[in-house]
Scaffold this active site. Structure first.
Site: not given
Length: 296
Positions: A40, A42
């Site tokens: 991922d 963020d």
């Protein structure tokens, strides 16, 4: 545990050390040619905070910039203040959260589409933002590239922002595939909205990369290191084919006390309130050392 001191740090929690040791040892033994990485962006690749200050996510970068109008910033903040506590509420199931997340992302993207913005504005906003890659990410990116290990970055953020953050703070290598929400522009470079289907934090097991040939192209790489900061991120590699060994690393940045038990049930390794990439780097270093020994 394996000979990796970073796994014994106080901010690192492991519910099943024997299982984790076995998986890491298998990944090390099989080497670079069998490995793929899925992460991922963020608050996984990027920091949650830096020197006590909360860092920007992709969407926050737009709020911080001087390009977009005040109405956007105010309404975007109001949306986040309303929806973020729901996203991180450990007492709600993913199924309960999904329609609420769709509502949030749709409202945020509709709001963004009302703004006048040029293609080059994203670069300027990133350069002036508080978005920061975790300490050690640059080394990780460079080593994956040098050893031809594919990196899939799967994000519910904004792809254009991710690309600029990586270009600004590290190197955007050709072994990186970034699946995210991308902005759409007209022939004059004016932003007109978003491309393709919406990716939110809890639908990373649908569409997007799983309908493409990405995982088919890397199916000989049957060892996966997956890293995220939400429970939805655990599904980012659902499309991977013939997986033998999968190691999941979760970054727990907020609501630690309430969420730790659940994260330790779901992720193999949980890293608490740590802004470095040290654990992933230590594991990769072992994989690379094994390759060096084998080539001698």
């Amino acid at each position: 545990m394996t000979d990796i001191p970073e796994l014994g740090l106080p901010q690192v929690r492991i519910a099943h050390p024997e299982h984790v040791t076995e998986v890491i040892q298998n990944i090390i033994k099989d080497g670079c040619d069998k490995l793929q990485v899925v992460a991922d962006f963020d608050r996984t690749l990027s920091k949650y905070s830096h020197q006590g200050q909360i860092c920007s996510t992709c969407h926050n970068v737009l709020e911080e910039g001087h390009v977009l109008p005040e109405f956007y910033k105010e309404e975007a903040r109001a949306l986040r203040d309303h929806y973020f506590p729901i996203e991180t509420n450990p007492n709600l199931t993913i199924e309960e959260k999904i329609p609420i997340m769709v509502e949030w992302w749709t409202k945020a993207h509709d709001l963004f589409a009302k703004c006048d913005m040029k293609k080059d504005d994203v670069r300027v906003m990133v350069e002036n933002s508080t978005a920061k890659l975790r300490d050690g990410c640059t080394w990780f990116f460079d080593q994956l590239h040098a050893n031809e290990i594919p990196l899939l970055i799967f994000s519910a953020g904004i792809g254009d922002v991710i690309i600029e953050v990586i270009k600004h703070q590290a190197t955007l290598h050709d072994n990186m595939k970034i699946v995210s929400n991308y902005l759409e522009y007209d022939a004059q470079g004016n932003m007109t909205g978003f491309q393709d289907d919406l990716i939110h934090v809890f639908n990373k097991n649908e569409g997007a990369i799983h309908d493409s040939d990405y995982f088919q192209n890397v199916e000989h790489r049957n060892n996966v290191i997956l890293m995220g900061d939400s429970l939805g991120d655990l599904h980012m590699a659902d499309g991977a084919i013939g997986v033998k060994n999968k190691l999941t690393i979760g970054f727990l940045n907020v609501k630690v006390e309430e969420s730790l038990e659940l994260y330790m049930k779901k992720y193999d390794i949980v890293i608490i309130e740590d802004e470095t990439w040290n654990v992933a780097n230590a594991i990769l270093r072992k994989v690379l050392q094994n390759r060096t020994r084998e080539s001698q």
